[in-house]
Motif scaffolding. Structure first.
Motif, short mmCIF file in Angstrom:
data_model
loop_
_atom_site.label_atom_id
_atom_site.label_comp_id
_atom_site.label_asym_id
_atom_site.label_seq_id
_atom_site.Cartn_x
_atom_site.Cartn_y
_atom_site.Cartn_z
N PRO A 118 0.81 -1.23 0.00
CA PRO A 118 0.00 0.00 0.00
C PRO A 118 0.84 1.27 0.00
O PRO A 118 0.45 2.27 -0.60
CB PRO A 118 -0.82 -0.12 1.29
N ILE A 119 2.00 1.23 0.67
CA ILE A 119 2.87 2.42 0.66
C ILE A 119 3.40 2.67 -0.74
O ILE A 119 3.48 3.82 -1.20
CB ILE A 119 4.02 2.22 1.67
N ILE A 120 3.78 1.60 -1.44
CA ILE A 120 4.26 1.74 -2.82
C ILE A 120 3.16 2.32 -3.71
O ILE A 120 3.40 3.22 -4.52
CB ILE A 120 4.73 0.38 -3.36
N LEU A 121 1.93 1.82 -3.56
CA LEU A 121 0.82 2.35 -4.35
C LEU A 121 0.54 3.80 -4.01
O LEU A 121 0.15 4.59 -4.89
CB LEU A 121 -0.43 1.51 -4.13
N ALA A 122 0.72 4.18 -2.75
CA ALA A 122 0.43 5.56 -2.33
C ALA A 122 1.34 6.55 -3.03
O ALA A 122 0.95 7.71 -3.26
CB ALA A 122 0.56 5.69 -0.82
N THR A 123 2.55 6.13 -3.39
CA THR A 123 3.47 7.05 -4.08
C THR A 123 2.96 7.43 -5.47
O THR A 123 3.38 8.45 -6.02
CB THR A 123 4.86 6.42 -4.20
N MET A 124 2.06 6.63 -6.05
CA MET A 124 1.51 6.96 -7.36
C MET A 124 0.59 8.18 -7.30
O MET A 124 0.32 8.80 -8.34
CB MET A 124 0.74 5.76 -7.92
N MET A 125 0.11 8.53 -6.11
CA MET A 125 -0.79 9.67 -5.97
C MET A 125 -0.05 10.99 -5.82
O MET A 125 -0.68 12.05 -5.77
CB MET A 125 -1.72 9.46 -4.77
N ILE A 126 1.28 10.95 -5.74
CA ILE A 126 2.07 12.18 -5.61
C ILE A 126 2.40 12.71 -7.00
O ILE A 126 3.10 12.04 -7.76
CB ILE A 126 3.36 11.92 -4.81
N PRO A 127 1.95 13.90 -7.36
CA PRO A 127 2.23 14.42 -8.70
C PRO A 127 3.71 14.74 -8.89
O PRO A 127 4.44 15.05 -7.93
CB PRO A 127 1.38 15.70 -8.78
N TRP A 128 4.14 14.67 -10.15
CA TRP A 128 5.53 15.00 -10.47
C TRP A 128 5.85 16.45 -10.12
O TRP A 128 6.96 16.77 -9.70
CB TRP A 128 5.75 14.75 -11.97
N GLN A 129 4.88 17.36 -10.24
CA GLN A 129 5.13 18.76 -9.96
C GLN A 129 5.48 18.99 -8.49
O GLN A 129 6.15 19.97 -8.15
CB GLN A 129 3.90 19.60 -10.33
N VAL A 130 5.03 18.10 -7.60
CA VAL A 130 5.31 18.25 -6.17
C VAL A 130 6.73 17.82 -5.85
O VAL A 130 7.39 18.41 -4.98
CB VAL A 130 4.29 17.43 -5.35
N THR A 131 7.24 16.83 -6.54
CA THR A 131 8.54 16.25 -6.18
C THR A 131 9.70 16.79 -7.01
O THR A 131 10.85 16.54 -6.66
CB THR A 131 8.50 14.72 -6.37
N GLN A 132 9.44 17.54 -8.08
CA GLN A 132 10.54 17.91 -8.97
C GLN A 132 11.54 18.87 -8.31
O GLN A 132 12.76 18.75 -8.54
CB GLN A 132 10.01 18.52 -10.26
N ILE A 133 11.06 19.80 -7.46
CA ILE A 133 11.99 20.73 -6.81
C ILE A 133 12.87 20.01 -5.79
O ILE A 133 14.11 20.15 -5.83
CB ILE A 133 11.22 21.91 -6.17
N PRO A 134 12.31 19.23 -4.84
CA PRO A 134 13.21 18.51 -3.93
C PRO A 134 14.09 17.49 -4.64
O PRO A 134 15.24 17.28 -4.22
CB PRO A 134 12.24 17.82 -2.95
N MET A 135 13.61 16.87 -5.72
CA MET A 135 14.45 15.94 -6.46
C MET A 135 15.62 16.67 -7.10
O MET A 135 16.77 16.20 -7.06
CB MET A 135 13.63 15.22 -7.52
N PHE A 136 15.36 17.83 -7.68
CA PHE A 136 16.45 18.59 -8.30
C PHE A 136 17.45 19.04 -7.24
O PHE A 136 18.67 18.98 -7.47
CB PHE A 136 15.88 19.81 -9.03
N ALA A 137 16.96 19.48 -6.09
CA ALA A 137 17.87 19.92 -5.02
C ALA A 137 18.74 18.75 -4.54
O ALA A 137 19.93 18.93 -4.28
CB ALA A 137 17.06 20.51 -3.86
N THR A 138 18.14 17.57 -4.43
CA THR A 138 18.91 16.39 -3.99
C THR A 138 20.00 16.03 -4.98
O THR A 138 21.17 15.82 -4.60
CB THR A 138 17.96 15.20 -3.79
N TRP A 139 19.64 15.93 -6.26
CA TRP A 139 20.64 15.57 -7.27
C TRP A 139 21.68 16.67 -7.44
O TRP A 139 22.85 16.38 -7.76
CB TRP A 139 19.96 15.28 -8.60
N ALA A 140 21.29 17.93 -7.23
CA ALA A 140 22.26 19.03 -7.33
C ALA A 140 23.30 18.94 -6.22
O ALA A 140 24.50 19.17 -6.44
CB ALA A 140 21.54 20.37 -7.29
N LYS A 141 22.87 18.59 -5.00
CA LYS A 141 23.82 18.45 -3.90
C LYS A 141 24.76 17.27 -4.13
O LYS A 141 25.89 17.27 -3.67
CB LYS A 141 23.06 18.28 -2.59
N LEU A 142 24.29 16.27 -4.83
CA LEU A 142 25.14 15.12 -5.16
C LEU A 142 26.04 15.40 -6.36
O LEU A 142 26.89 14.57 -6.69
CB LEU A 142 24.27 13.89 -5.46
N GLY A 143 25.87 16.54 -6.99
CA GLY A 143 26.70 16.91 -8.13
C GLY A 143 26.39 16.13 -9.39
O GLY A 143 27.26 15.96 -10.24
#
Length: 285
Positions: A118-143
């Motif tokens: 159920p937790i895996i399925l719940a991630t499908m309800m999160i829109p890409w627009q919500v996660t793109q900024i934190p994802m970019f910040a994470t990958w930017a810190k990793l270089g």
């Protein structure tokens, strides 16, 4: 006085229903095929006849040089290479991770399986627009911004939708075969790669095609993580060509046709596997 009753032959009724069914399908196929047909014919037209009225359905003469002009205007080979990298590696990642996760959720007895899914399925309800900024910040810190890693590495940990498809298929596999392998002393990894993987060929083929088509069409991911022109993909190149050209609809349609053609070929070659894989995972017959 008896009234005469005319009875319609059952064969005639069946033939009429089939004719109506095929007529509707042909009509719908025509509607869906027309945009692609218009794109290809526009790509072969001269610029002065694109908007004439009545429209010219068959280009005469055909301007094949429009396609050659695209290769002069755009670094197509570089775009194709980059697009293949971000399309094929996620396919390998999903084929590696999705069956493994699905097998652990359905055939390996452990207490957390009923909570993890159920937790895996719940991630499908999160829109890409919500996660793109934190994802970019994470990958930017990793270089790792301006590399293909953010677009390919996450697939090796599984995407929720493809885990769901594989789980539904693995859930229907006979437990007796897996239990017999365990009795013979086979470990879980050996069971996974020698028994489960071969039996999952229909759904794995479906996943491979869907992942490839999705990554080939993706614009948001490459536009977010790729900043140098030598890393650009076909989707970014087509978007740049769209904004950079002025009334060059013949060249724009030629570029769109080159971008779309591989997907059309792959879909027609694998449509039976796609429909078969989806039907077996969804319960449709």
């Amino acid at each position: 006085m008896h009234e005469k009753q005319t009875l319609i032959s059952p064969k005639l009724v069946k033939y009429g229903k089939q004719t109506l069914r095929y007529a509707v399908l042909i009509y719908l196929a025509f509607i869906f095929f027309m945009p692609f047909f218009w794109m290809v014919t526009t790509a072969l037209k001269g610029r002065d006849v694109i908007f004439i009225n009545p429209p010219q359905w068959i280009p005469n003469p055909a301007h094949w040089e429009n396609f050659a002009e695209i290769f002069k205007r755009m670094p197509m080979f570089s775009y194709v290479r980059n697009t293949l990298i971000i399309s094929l590696l996620p396919v390998l990642g999903q084929l590696f991770s999705a069956p493994m996760i699905a097998y652990s959720l359905t055939k390996v007895p452990w207490k957390g399986a009923k909570y993890a899914f159920p937790i895996i399925l719940a991630t499908m309800m999160i829109p890409w627009q919500v996660t793109q900024i934190p994802m970019f910040a994470t990958w930017a810190k990793l270089g790792l911004v301006n590399t293909f890693v953010p677009l390919t590495l996450p697939s090796f940990f599984g995407w929720a939708y493809y885990i769901y498809l594989t789980r539904q298929f693995v859930k229907g596999l006979p437990d007796s075969v897996i239990e017999a392998a365990r009795i013979d002393g086979a470990g879980e990894l050996r069971i996974l790669y020698t028994i489960v993987y071969p039996m999952c060929k229909p759904v794995l083929t479906t996943i491979a095609v869907l992942v490839f088509m999705g990554c080939w069409n993706d614009l948001n991911g490459p536009l977010l993580f790729l900043q140098r022109s030598e890393k650009y993909t076909l989707s970014i190149g087509l978007q740049m060509f769209l904004t950079g050209t002025q009334n060059e609809w013949d060249l724009l349609m030629a570029a769109s046709a080159l971008f779309t053609l591989p997907l059309v070929i792959i879909f027609f070659l694998a449509q039976k596997q796609i429909l078969g894989g989806i039907s077996t995972t969804s319960g449709l017959k």
